[in-house]
Design a protein around this motif. Sequence first.
Motif, PDB file in Angstrom:
ATOM      1  N   ASN A   3       0.610  -1.083  -0.323  1.00  0.00           N
ATOM      2  CA  ASN A   3       0.147   0.144   0.438  1.00  0.00           C
ATOM      3  C   ASN A   3       0.861   1.195  -0.228  1.00  0.00           C
ATOM      4  OD1 ASN A   3      -2.551  -1.282  -0.059  1.00  0.00           O
ATOM      5  ND2 ASN A   3      -2.692  -1.699   1.903  1.00  0.00           N
ATOM      6  N   GLN A   4       2.249   0.995  -0.167  1.00  0.00           N
ATOM      7  CA  GLN A   4       2.836   2.300  -0.214  1.00  0.00           C
ATOM      8  C   GLN A   4       3.185   2.914  -1.278  1.00  0.00           C
ATOM      9  OE1 GLN A   4       6.896   1.307   1.490  1.00  0.00           O
ATOM     10  NE2 GLN A   4       7.100   3.354   1.620  1.00  0.00           N
ATOM     11  N   VAL A   5       2.877   4.215  -1.446  1.00  0.00           N
ATOM     12  CA  VAL A   5       3.115   4.992  -2.630  1.00  0.00           C
ATOM     13  C   VAL A   5       4.515   4.384  -2.883  1.00  0.00           C
ATOM     14  CG1 VAL A   5       2.346   6.884  -4.306  1.00  0.00           C
ATOM     15  CG2 VAL A   5       1.356   6.397  -1.935  1.00  0.00           C
ATOM     16  N   PRO A   6       4.858   3.811  -4.401  1.00  0.00           N
ATOM     17  CA  PRO A   6       6.185   4.068  -4.899  1.00  0.00           C
ATOM     18  C   PRO A   6       6.597   5.982  -5.009  1.00  0.00           C
ATOM     19  CG  PRO A   6       4.378   2.558  -6.573  1.00  0.00           C
ATOM     20  CD  PRO A   6       3.730   3.661  -5.650  1.00  0.00           C
ATOM     21  N   HIS A   7       7.693   5.362  -5.099  1.00  0.00           N
ATOM     22  CA  HIS A   7       8.607   6.688  -4.977  1.00  0.00           C
ATOM     23  C   HIS A   7       8.384   7.692  -5.826  1.00  0.00           C
ATOM     24  CE1 HIS A   7      10.679   6.903  -0.970  1.00  0.00           C
ATOM     25  NE2 HIS A   7      10.961   5.217  -1.236  1.00  0.00           N
ATOM     26  N   GLN A   8       8.586   7.106  -7.105  1.00  0.00           N
ATOM     27  CA  GLN A   8       7.948   7.057  -8.636  1.00  0.00           C
ATOM     28  C   GLN A   8       6.652   8.185  -9.214  1.00  0.00           C
ATOM     29  OE1 GLN A   8       8.651   4.387  -7.790  1.00  0.00           O
ATOM     30  NE2 GLN A   8      11.106   4.088  -9.374  1.00  0.00           N
ATOM     31  N   VAL A   9       5.735   7.285  -7.737  1.00  0.00           N
ATOM     32  CA  VAL A   9       4.533   8.905  -8.421  1.00  0.00           C
ATOM     33  C   VAL A   9       4.992   9.260  -7.655  1.00  0.00           C
ATOM     34  CG1 VAL A   9       1.974   8.470  -7.537  1.00  0.00           C
ATOM     35  CG2 VAL A   9       3.342   6.092  -8.882  1.00  0.00           C
ATOM     36  N   ILE A  10       5.101   9.724  -6.694  1.00  0.00           N
ATOM     37  CA  ILE A  10       4.942  10.491  -5.885  1.00  0.00           C
ATOM     38  C   ILE A  10       5.828  12.205  -6.726  1.00  0.00           C
ATOM     39  CG2 ILE A  10       6.605  11.862  -4.003  1.00  0.00           C
ATOM     40  CD1 ILE A  10       5.891   8.830  -2.558  1.00  0.00           C
ATOM     41  N   TYR A  11       7.348  11.507  -6.993  1.00  0.00           N
ATOM     42  CA  TYR A  11       8.005  12.346  -8.452  1.00  0.00           C
ATOM     43  C   TYR A  11       6.914  12.829  -9.013  1.00  0.00           C
ATOM     44  CZ  TYR A  11      12.583  10.182  -5.179  1.00  0.00           C
ATOM     45  OH  TYR A  11      13.004  10.093  -4.485  1.00  0.00           O
ATOM     46  N   ALA A  12       6.062  12.030 -10.157  1.00  0.00           N
ATOM     47  CA  ALA A  12       5.696  12.412 -10.893  1.00  0.00           C
ATOM     48  C   ALA A  12       4.300  13.793 -10.395  1.00  0.00           C
ATOM     49  CB  ALA A  12       4.632  11.355 -11.595  1.00  0.00           C
ATOM     50  N   CYS A  13       3.960  13.529  -9.700  1.00  0.00           N
ATOM     51  CA  CYS A  13       3.025  14.198  -8.712  1.00  0.00           C
ATOM     52  C   CYS A  13       3.011  15.711  -8.280  1.00  0.00           C
ATOM     53  CB  CYS A  13       2.591  14.002  -7.226  1.00  0.00           C
ATOM     54  SG  CYS A  13       1.717  12.596  -7.853  1.00  0.00           S
ATOM     55  N   TYR A  14       4.982  16.091  -7.660  1.00  0.00           N
ATOM     56  CA  TYR A  14       5.854  16.927  -7.910  1.00  0.00           C
ATOM     57  C   TYR A  14       6.065  17.448  -9.057  1.00  0.00           C
ATOM     58  CZ  TYR A  14       6.719  15.652  -3.299  1.00  0.00           C
ATOM     59  OH  TYR A  14       6.256  15.344  -1.861  1.00  0.00           O
ATOM     60  N   LYS A 116       7.749   1.130 -14.141  1.00  0.00           N
ATOM     61  CA  LYS A 116       8.512  -0.850 -13.390  1.00  0.00           C
ATOM     62  C   LYS A 116       6.841  -0.477 -11.926  1.00  0.00           C
ATOM     63  CE  LYS A 116       8.526  -4.776 -13.426  1.00  0.00           C
ATOM     64  NZ  LYS A 116      10.237  -6.864 -13.509  1.00  0.00           N
ATOM     65  N   PRO A 117       8.043   0.338 -11.043  1.00  0.00           N
ATOM     66  CA  PRO A 117       7.583   0.021  -9.539  1.00  0.00           C
ATOM     67  C   PRO A 117       5.965   0.938  -9.814  1.00  0.00           C
ATOM     68  CG  PRO A 117       9.524   0.793  -9.908  1.00  0.00           C
ATOM     69  CD  PRO A 117       9.834   0.400 -10.636  1.00  0.00           C
ATOM     70  N   SER A 118       5.144   1.328 -10.716  1.00  0.00           N
ATOM     71  CA  SER A 118       4.629   2.101  -9.845  1.00  0.00           C
ATOM     72  C   SER A 118       3.147   1.688 -11.362  1.00  0.00           C
ATOM     73  CB  SER A 118       4.447   3.471 -11.985  1.00  0.00           C
ATOM     74  OG  SER A 118       3.973   3.845 -11.380  1.00  0.00           O
ATOM     75  N   ARG A 119       3.725   1.326 -12.071  1.00  0.00           N
ATOM     76  CA  ARG A 119       2.691   0.566 -12.767  1.00  0.00           C
ATOM     77  C   ARG A 119       2.348  -0.772 -11.766  1.00  0.00           C
ATOM     78  NH1 ARG A 119       5.342  -2.052 -17.800  1.00  0.00           N
ATOM     79  NH2 ARG A 119       7.330  -1.741 -16.913  1.00  0.00           N
ATOM     80  N   LEU A 120       3.267  -1.690 -11.449  1.00  0.00           N
ATOM     81  CA  LEU A 120       2.912  -2.792 -10.282  1.00  0.00           C
ATOM     82  C   LEU A 120       2.383  -2.338  -9.320  1.00  0.00           C
ATOM     83  CD1 LEU A 120       6.743  -4.803 -10.535  1.00  0.00           C
ATOM     84  CD2 LEU A 120       4.095  -5.104 -11.489  1.00  0.00           C
ATOM     85  N   TRP A 121       2.661  -1.086  -8.891  1.00  0.00           N
ATOM     86  CA  TRP A 121       1.308  -0.772  -7.521  1.00  0.00           C
ATOM     87  C   TRP A 121       0.134  -0.220  -8.490  1.00  0.00           C
ATOM     88  CZ3 TRP A 121      -0.269   4.252  -6.386  1.00  0.00           C
ATOM     89  CH2 TRP A 121      -0.630   4.488  -4.764  1.00  0.00           C
ATOM     90  N   TYR A 122       0.082   0.159  -9.544  1.00  0.00           N
ATOM     91  CA  TYR A 122      -1.232   0.065  -9.659  1.00  0.00           C
ATOM     92  C   TYR A 122      -1.924  -0.562 -10.411  1.00  0.00           C
ATOM     93  CZ  TYR A 122      -0.719   4.978  -9.965  1.00  0.00           C
ATOM     94  OH  TYR A 122      -0.456   6.748 -10.273  1.00  0.00           O
ATOM     95  N   ARG A 123      -1.675  -1.924 -10.667  1.00  0.00           N
ATOM     96  CA  ARG A 123      -1.958  -3.215 -11.422  1.00  0.00           C
ATOM     97  C   ARG A 123      -2.077  -3.898 -10.063  1.00  0.00           C
ATOM     98  NH1 ARG A 123       2.039  -5.739 -15.020  1.00  0.00           N
ATOM     99  NH2 ARG A 123       1.948  -3.818 -16.070  1.00  0.00           N
ATOM    100  N   SER A 124      -1.640  -4.104  -8.812  1.00  0.00           N
ATOM    101  CA  SER A 124      -2.030  -4.687  -7.426  1.00  0.00           C
ATOM    102  C   SER A 124      -3.664  -4.053  -7.091  1.00  0.00           C
ATOM    103  CB  SER A 124      -0.361  -4.743  -6.443  1.00  0.00           C
ATOM    104  OG  SER A 124      -0.502  -3.213  -6.342  1.00  0.00           O
ATOM    105  N   VAL A 125      -4.066  -3.226  -7.061  1.00  0.00           N
ATOM    106  CA  VAL A 125      -5.182  -3.446  -6.346  1.00  0.00           C
ATOM    107  C   VAL A 125      -6.282  -3.956  -6.801  1.00  0.00           C
ATOM    108  CG1 VAL A 125      -7.016  -1.348  -6.628  1.00  0.00           C
ATOM    109  CG2 VAL A 125      -4.614  -0.463  -6.789  1.00  0.00           C
ATOM    110  N   THR A 126      -6.994  -4.179  -6.172  1.00  0.00           N
ATOM    111  CA  THR A 126      -7.936  -5.437  -6.217  1.00  0.00           C
ATOM    112  C   THR A 126      -9.284  -4.275  -5.976  1.00  0.00           C
ATOM    113  OG1 THR A 126      -7.977  -6.337  -3.614  1.00  0.00           O
ATOM    114  CG2 THR A 126      -6.394  -7.074  -5.060  1.00  0.00           C
ATOM    115  N   ASP A 127      -9.732  -3.479  -5.240  1.00  0.00           N
ATOM    116  CA  ASP A 127     -11.297  -3.465  -4.975  1.00  0.00           C
ATOM    117  C   ASP A 127     -10.942  -1.610  -6.826  1.00  0.00           C
ATOM    118  OD1 ASP A 127     -10.092  -0.916  -2.568  1.00  0.00           O
ATOM    119  OD2 ASP A 127      -9.168  -1.860  -3.934  1.00  0.00           O
ATOM    120  N   VAL A 128     -12.278  -1.910  -6.975  1.00  0.00           N
ATOM    121  CA  VAL A 128     -12.316  -0.567  -7.731  1.00  0.00           C
ATOM    122  C   VAL A 128     -13.174   0.238  -7.185  1.00  0.00           C
ATOM    123  CG1 VAL A 128     -13.333  -0.394  -9.737  1.00  0.00           C
ATOM    124  CG2 VAL A 128     -12.174  -2.463  -9.684  1.00  0.00           C
TER     125      VAL A 128
END
Length: 128
Positions: A3-14, A116-128
């Motif tokens: 559930n931890q946000v990857p650094h890549q997603v945080i950097y993308a937001c910044y 890859k870490p960003s894609r895997l983090w989004y892909r691992s979501v089970t609830d919609v």
Amino acid sequence: MNNQVPHQVIYACYFAIASVAIGFISVPSYWADGVLRYGLLAQVLLIALPGLFFVSLYYLAYKRKNWARIFILILLGLSFPGYVLSLFGPGVLIFKTTQVFQLIFFVASFSMLLTKPSRLWYRSVTDV
């Protein structure tokens, strides 16, 4: 599930927030002409609403909404040719410089959302 946000997603937001902030620097280049043509309220809405929309999309992507990430990638991909072409058009040098930095931040944000870490983090979501 991680559930931890990857650094890549945080950097993308910044990078996206920095790009929008830099975009506001170039506002004076077309502010006066736009106010005369469309009126003050319309000009404020034409400037503030797209920036607010873009930042709110990144907020939703940060909250693990994959549809927002996909929408951001589509918008950035479609806007890239316009940014590149605007660099070669007429304009003041200082605003061209801000456009170059804005383009760099957009490309960095785009690439961070495709790692890859960003894609895997989004892909691992089970609830919609």
